[in-house]
Design an enzyme around this catalytic site. Structure first.
Site, PDB file in Angstrom:
ATOM      1  N   SER A   1       0.856  -1.196   0.000  1.00 47.59           N
ATOM      2  CA  SER A   1       0.000   0.000   0.000  1.00 47.59           C
ATOM      3  C   SER A   1       0.884   1.236   0.000  1.00 47.59           C
ATOM      4  CB  SER A   1      -0.880   0.035   1.249  1.00 47.59           C
ATOM      5  OG  SER A   1      -0.135   0.494   2.362  1.00 47.59           O
ATOM      6  N   ASP A   2       0.334   2.353  -0.437  1.00 46.82           N
ATOM      7  CA  ASP A   2       1.045   3.588  -0.165  1.00 46.82           C
ATOM      8  C   ASP A   2       0.906   3.842   1.341  1.00 46.82           C
ATOM      9  OD1 ASP A   2       2.513   5.883  -0.266  1.00 46.82           O
ATOM     10  OD2 ASP A   2       1.451   6.765  -1.958  1.00 46.82           O
ATOM     11  N   TRP A   3       1.765   4.704   1.857  1.00 45.17           N
ATOM     12  CA  TRP A   3       1.857   4.872   3.316  1.00 45.17           C
ATOM     13  C   TRP A   3       0.594   5.570   3.864  1.00 45.17           C
ATOM     14  CZ3 TRP A   3       5.273   2.159   1.265  1.00 45.17           C
ATOM     15  CH2 TRP A   3       6.405   1.689   1.913  1.00 45.17           C
ATOM     16  N   GLY A   4      -0.319   4.777   4.383  1.00 39.38           N
ATOM     17  CA  GLY A   4      -1.574   5.343   4.869  1.00 39.38           C
ATOM     18  C   GLY A   4      -2.683   5.226   3.840  1.00 39.38           C
TER      19      GLY A   4
END
Ligand code: BGC
Length: 735
Positions: free
Chosen positions: A240-243
């Site tokens: 995932s992208d961060w968050g």
């Protein structure tokens, strides 16, 4: 990398290992246990998976659980030209070499996954992260990114191609929902990902922050299941992208493998304790987690992080070796684009110079440590001022005056922007970030000083443009104008020094209308890495003949870009890509909207003649052959660009909404390119593979006649070879 059989053996091995793991151990492997790593399982020899940004070099070390740079002296690295600069080289070999440096350095710094390359399409010139991306064209992006990934992965490090998909603005990037016609998605925004994941065999991919068709990309059934796994049969790891994850069930039942974020409550991540609980309660089947873990273990074996059954030794990599700096220089040299050169103002003759004045903050500003997650600690960075002084030596007096003041704010000590990067929807437009208005007086004084000084110099070089206060993650620009009152400064300088050379540095195009007709020579450089200043100096003084070509349209104003004229940019809750496939030059060429400088444009200090262009196509391959001669007096490189051109398509009136039009195709589309180096008088043979199957169409080499006229004007009496071609009989030609 492993072949199909090798891969399925590894997969079997990974499956058996997965069966030996407890639920808790598996959960530890599928979410961030620190900001840049997952949890290992010591008892079974499974290491944590260690990641790092980013596209221009391996990022500095942070404390494991907070966004505080460790601050040691061992994480300086080779600062590579940004992906836009790489794209401006149109050179596959350099893309491979640059990727190879990044891979070697990532491994040398002990990383397993390097969070690069960024390959999103430059839909609008205002997107703050454009400098991290290659191009507005999916073919150019895919071709170069595939080589870049192959370069990285030969070092037993996984590339992580990002951000999948349609992540084209920073404003509200966590929440904005992209509305796009599926055909446009598949024609423009997905092909480079497809190329990177299938041909490039990128071992991992990062989901995007935004939503697409109402689903967050990092947990999207459509993108991750239907397209990635089912249609493309992709078996690598999805990070995932961060968050970028927002829901335990959606994430766990999607094809996402690892959830990462920016906060330190690691156990509370959606795919951490909440998921464990859901599995224990029976609401999410454990085999969904097993699939993820199996893919992660397979990746670890592919990278030789753990025993793959063959005891292959893992490569150790290396960072800051001299060869890496040479690659950074080679790429920088080929990335610089000569936009305009009237009266052969350039190259400047160093032997005839006694003193030269450099005006503009970018002459001495360093850019490595900015821009968001692409920031890094460069081992060094040669500014244009230093590059020019290094080249000219002690007999020429090189003076500098700032001319303008950027008013850049220094980041608070020790605090990284990323800690707060999930606030405010993850990003905003420039309007929210008021510039310091009190600088007007100071700027006027700097301007006066620069103009006064300029009068006393025979040669004046302006070095301005943008910096990472503008080209930055989390912020979109509000327009393309040059900041810090530079237009005023350039105009005033040109009034006293009509021969002044303008050098602009930036990650995305800027408006030049206020002065472009009066500036005889204009050079463009993207953020070109640690040797950027050397390369700029070499181009200005002619020891390097410029060969860069624009990988994107340089509009007169952002309003001439289809995302703004027809679609929306930037959307808040929703953003409609009403322009469909008419992105970048596809729009401008089809509807006759003249840019300042067109896609593919770039001049040289020599000229080339094309002959005998022939297009051949069979069932299995299509290619164009031609003969090219360097008919000028300097050695140089030419980039042959092959376009599919629509036949007899008249210019169409600009519509409100492309989808309301009867089915039309862009009048021009890049389908092949190649680069050739030739000594003066030398002739070479090109064979350029052309994308797609045989179909009746017209091919053109380089740009359309209309755009060429612009080039011709810009270049004065130097007639571009492509114009001869268009005026001659070979091209366009009917197949
Ligand atoms: C960016 C990613 C980056 C990640 C880790 C996010 O803010 O969108 O591109 O890799 O942070 O730093």
């Amino acid at each position: 990398m492993e072949n199909q059989n090798g891969c399925s053996l590894l997969k079997e091995r990974a499956k058996s290992l997965t069966a030996m793991l407890t639920l808790e151990e598996k959960i530890g492997m599928i979410h961030g246990a620190h900001l840049f790593s997952t949890q290992g399982v010591e008892r079974l020899g499974i290491p944590p998976l260690v990641m790092s940004d980013g596209p221009m070099g391996v990022r500095q070390e942070f404390e494991p659980d907070c966004w505080k740079a460790v601050g040691s002296s061992d994480d300086y690295v080779t600062y590579l030209p940004c992906n836009s600069a790489l794209a401006a080289t149109w050179n596959r070999d350099l893309a491979f070499a640059t990727g190879s440096v990044l891979g070697a350095e990532a491994r040398g710094r002990g990383k397993d996954i390097i969070l690069a390359p960024g390959i999103n399409i430059k839909r609008s010139p205002l997107c703050g992260r454009n400098f991290e991306y290659f191009s507005e064209d999916p073919y150019l992006t895919g071709e170069l990114a595939v080589c870049f990934i192959q370069g990285i992965q030969q070092w037993d490090v996984a590339a992580c191609v990002k951000h999948f998909a349609a992540n084209n603005q920073e404003t509200q990037r966590l929440w904005v929902d992209v509305e796009i016609d599926e055909n446009a998605l598949r024609e423009i925004y997905l092909p480079a990902f497809y190329a990177c994941l299938t041909r490039g065999k990128s071992l991992s991919v990062m989901g995007a922050y935004n939503k697409l068709y109402g689903e967050h990309c990092c947990q999207s059934q459509y993108l991750l299941h239907d397209i990635l796994r089912r249609e493309w049969s992709y078996e690598g790891v999805v990070v995932s992208d961060w968050g970028g994850v927002h829901d335990t069930e959606l994430a766990a039942t999607s094809e996402l493998d690892i959830e990462m974020s920016v906060t330190d409550n690691f156990d509370e991540y959606y795919m951490a304790d909440p998921l464990k609980k859901a599995v224990e309660q029976g609401s999410i089947p454990e085999d969904r987690i097993d699939e993820k873990v199996t893919r992660i273990l397979t990746l670890m074996m592919q990278l030789h992080m753990m025993d793959d059954g063959e005891k292959t030794e893992r490569k150790s990599g290396a960072y800051n070796v001299p060869g890496h700096r040479q690659t950074a220089l080679d790429t920088a040299r080929e990335s610089i684009v000569l936009l305009k050169n009237e009266r052969k103002i350039l190259p400047l003759d160093a032997k005839r110079l006694q003193k030269v004045l450099l005006v503009g903050e970018n002459a001495q500003r360093l850019h490595a440590n900015g821009g968001g997650s692409a920031e890094m600690k460069a081992l060094y960075e040669i500014s244009p001022l230093m590059g020019i002084k290094m080249l000219l030596g002690g007999n020429v007096k090189v003076d500098f005056t700032r001319g303008y003041q950027s008013g850049a704010k220094k980041p608070e000590d020790g605090v990284n922007w990323q800690e707060k990067s999930l606030e405010d929807g993850g990003g905003h437009g420039r309007e929210n970030q008021k510039e310091n208005q009190n600088l007007a007086q100071e700027r006027a004084a700097l301007r006066r000083e620069a103009v006064e000084m300029a009068k006393a110099y025979e040669t004046v070089i302006y070095v301005g443009g943008l910096n990472h206060d503008y080209d930055s993650e989390g912020i979109d620009r509000s327009d393309m104008s040059l900041p810090y009152e530079q237009d005023l400064l350039i105009q005033e300088l040109l009034r006293v020094k009509p021969d002044m050379v303008v050098v602009l540095i930036g990650g995305s195009p800027v408006e030049m209308g206020a002065w472009i007709d009066r500036a005889p020579a204009v050079v463009w450089s993207y953020y070109a890495g640690m040797e950027g200043g050397t390369a700029i100096a070499e181009v200005l003084f002619g020891s390097v003949n410029p060969s860069g070509r624009l990988p994107e349209t340089f509009y007169k104003s952002h309003k001439d870009c289809s995302a703004h004229r027809i679609g929306e940019f930037a959307g808040e809750k929703k953003v409609s890509y009403r322009e469909g496939v008419f992105v970048g030059y596809r729009f401008n060429e089809t509807f006759g909207v003249e840019p300042e400088f067109c896609f593919g444009h770039g001049l040289s200090y020599t000229c080339f003649e094309y002959e005998n262009a022939v297009y051949e196509a069979s069932e299995s391959e299509s290619y164009l052959t031609c003969t090219i001669t360097n008919v000028g007096e300097r050695a140089g490189a030419e980039i042959v660009q092959v376009y599919r051109m629509a036949q007899n398509q008249d210019l169409l009136p600009i519509p409100e909404n492309i989808s309301e039009l009867p089915k039309i195709f862009p009048s021009k589309e890049l389908i092949g390119f190649g680069k050739i180096y030739l000594e003066p008088g030398e002739t070479g043979q090109m064979k350029i593979a052309v994308k797609g199957k045989t179909e009746p169409c017209v091919f053109g080499i380089a740009n359309s006649v209309k755009s060429m006229r612009r080039v011709e004007q810009a270049q004065g009496w130097w007639i571009r070879p492509m114009i001869r071609l268009f005026r001659g009989s070979q091209v366009p030609f009917l197949v």
